[in-house]
Design an enzyme around this catalytic site. Structure first.
Site, PDB file in Angstrom:
ATOM      1  N   GLY A  33     -23.595  28.843  27.622  1.00 50.44           N
ATOM      2  CA  GLY A  33     -23.931  28.654  29.022  1.00 50.44           C
ATOM      3  C   GLY A  33     -23.223  29.658  29.898  1.00 50.44           C
ATOM      4  CB  ALA A  36     -18.037  26.981  28.226  1.00 49.00           C
ATOM      5  CB  VAL A  38     -21.172  24.036  23.199  1.00 51.51           C
ATOM      6  CG1 VAL A  38     -20.818  22.679  22.607  1.00 51.51           C
ATOM      7  CG2 VAL A  38     -21.096  23.990  24.714  1.00 51.51           C
ATOM      8  CE  LYS A  53     -19.020  22.101  28.219  1.00 47.16           C
ATOM      9  NZ  LYS A  53     -19.393  21.474  29.514  1.00 47.16           N
ATOM     10  CG  ASP A 147     -25.626  21.012  37.696  1.00 46.52           C
ATOM     11  OD1 ASP A 147     -26.679  21.261  38.308  1.00 46.52           O
ATOM     12  OD2 ASP A 147     -25.237  21.673  36.714  1.00 46.52           O
TER      13      ASP A 147
END
Length: 547
Positions: A33, A36, A38, A53, A147
């Site tokens: 992402g 980060a 994962v 993460k 979010d």
């Protein structure tokens, strides 16, 4: 406005086989992402799969991003709910920041929508209600997600709907962002996020409204050629009513969605609990579990879709194929021979004797049944379930006279809230509605945080008590409860004194004999949530007859 771009591939390196903090062995990278990447990993101490993460190296030196990253762990770790991804551990050492969390198996709502386009209204309502329930837990802890979007909603193999990625969450008692800064995904931002004004719990409800809109309409209500055009549209335009796009959408669901999408936060539902209640009132949905979405390709690895570092999801098991269709008979196969013509009608018989004999046999059977019932009682065919006073349910017929009750959730050693807004449904005289507690991971020790949950039943005036009947439906089974009686409701369990009645391993409805006792309040206290799934208390209706 947007998260930092995904770092170039040259910044990544292969961690396969490496150990984090001396116990977590990296297995494979499965998501990348903006903040980060994962990894799937194994906790070698507890021998369980986990997700890790890891903040991108180019951000690990940025104190602002490190603070935001650490805040996610702190914020999420304080939340305990089956619909919120659990945080197990954190790691900070030599410029490396990582969070160890629950490995979730299933698919994201984003993938499910990309596969299906639109969802049936009952499925959308169920998913929305479960997200609202998770948000209610976060909001009570003083946390706003900020979010909410399909990529952060996970549909799990075990039928949970989970909310993930509290990476940009805001604690309501301390703002950690600069005034005017927008955090979140453009399509799902609330107007107050766009204008840079204060956000609160109702901000998440707006975003959930957009997710609901997309689930039933197949698109979001506001879009533009750029992120800027998309976010500004909600400041000046009203959303197209969902039923203008898909007329089959229930009017009640359209009303819930438009209520959540009010531009002014004061005009939206007052809380996530209130929005959940509105959704469940639409009908046609499950209040307890959401459908599991299946990936279009059983080998598809959901978490390889770039996201903002949402929790890891793996593909669900292949579905069982339907039974093979039986082929039609081959062309040209001879047809079955026609039925033979009926035989000639025989001479009429005299049925007087057989009919009389049959009648005598039936009378004898009825008499025998009455004698057996008197001898063995209800055990002959199984006991009737007790009827709830004032409702008229159960095998015994009408529920009879009932005392007037008001109900309130009782959670003195928890967070003080157990779906309080649903409590009146337990005494509304309608077996189709119910009060439910929050969900727990363990049936008896309530995750080690409290001894039980319950309902306080308050009479309009003190009275002699009779029979207390609790109807819990078919899904809530094997439960244990204690009954307390007092002159008035107490604020903690000790204030109620000793229990006057206890039943264990109850299957369905239960009756508690309170004859000879006088009081103005009764506590129904669940100490074991039984063997049903999900693990939660359910009370369809409770009634109390006068003594």
């Amino acid at each position: 406005m947007a998260d930092p771009p995904v770092p170039p591939t040259t910044e990544r390196f292969d961690r396969t086989g490496d150990l984090l903090a001396g116990r977590y062995r990296f297995e494979r990278r499965i998501a990348v992402g903006g903040m980060a990447e994962v990894w799937e990993a194994v906790d070698q101490v507890l021998d369980r799969p986990v997700a890790i993460k890891v903040l991108h190296p180019h951000l690990a030196g940025d104190q602002a991003f490190v603070e935001r990253f650490r805040r996610e762990a702190i914020a999420a770790a304080r939340l305990t709910h089956p619909s919120i991804v659990a945080i197990y551990d954190t790691h900070s050492s030599e410029g490396e920041e990582a969070i160890v969390m629950e490995l979730v198996r299933g698919v994201s709502l984003r993938t499910h929508l990309d596969d299906k386009g639109t969802l049936p209204a009952p499925e959308a309502v169920t998913i929305g209600a479960r997200v609202a329930e998770a948000l209610a837990t976060a909001h009570r802890a003083g946390l706003v997600h900020r979010d909410i979007k399909p990529a952060n909603i996970l549909l799990c193999e075990d039928e949970r709907v989970m909310v993930a990625d509290f990476g940009i969450a805001k604690l309501t008692d301390a703002d950690h962002t600069t005034e005017g800064t927008m955090l979140g995904t453009a399509k799902y931002l609330a107007p107050e996020q766009v204008s840079g004004t204060a956000v609160d719990a109702r901000t998440d409800l707006y975003s959930l409204g957009i997710v609901l809109y997309e689930m039933v309409c197949g698109r979001v209500p506001f879009s533009g050629d750029t992120d800027t055009a998309t976010v500004l549209a909600r400041l000046h335009q009203d959303p197209t009513p969902p039923r203008q796009i898909r007329p089959e959408i229930p009017p009640a669901l359209e009303a819930v969605i438009l209520h959540a999408l009010e531009r002014d936060a004061d005009d939206r539902p007052a809380s996530a609990d209130a929005m959940r209640t509105e959704l469940l009132a639409v009908g046609g949905a499950s209040a307890h579990s959401a459908p599991v979405a299946s990936a279009a390709d059983p080998t598809f690895l959901e978490s390889t879709t770039p996201s903002d570092g949402t929790s890891v999801t793996l593909p669900p098991p292949p579905t069982i194929p339907p039974p093979p269709r039986v082929p039609p008979p081959p062309a040209g196969r001879p047809r079955a021979a026609p039925a033979p013509a009926p035989a000639p009608t025989p001479p009429a018989r005299n049925w007087t004797g057989p009919v009389l004999l049959t009648g005598l046999v039936l009378v004898a059977l009825v008499v025998a049944g009455i004698l057996l019932a008197n001898a063995f009682g209800d055990d002959l065919f199984g006991p009737d379930e007790p009827a709830v006073p004032g409702v008229g349910s159960g095998g015994g017929g009408g529920g009879g006279e009932a005392l007037t009750l008001t109900a309130a959730a009782f959670d003195p050693e928890g967070d003080g809230s157990e779906h309080d807004d649903e409590a009146p449904l337990a005494v509304d005289g309608d077996l189709a509605t119910a009060w439910t507690s929050e969900e727990y991971n363990s049936r008896e020790d309530f995750q080690g945080i409290k001894p039980g949950v319950g309902l306080v039943l308050t009479l309009d005036q003190a009275a002699e008590l009779g029979e207390l009947v609790v109807d819990t439906g078919e899904a809530f089974v094997g439960w244990t409860a204690e009954i307390y009686v007092a002159a008035s409701p107490a604020s903690d369990l000790a204030g109620w004194g000793d229990p006057v009645r206890t039943q264990e391993g109850v299957e369905g409805a239960a009756s508690f004999d309170l004859t000879g006792r006088e009081g103005g309040a009764v506590l129904l206290w669940f100490t074991d949530l039984g063997t049903g799934a999900p693990t939660r208390a359910v009370v369809n209706e409770v009634g109390l007859s006068p003594g």
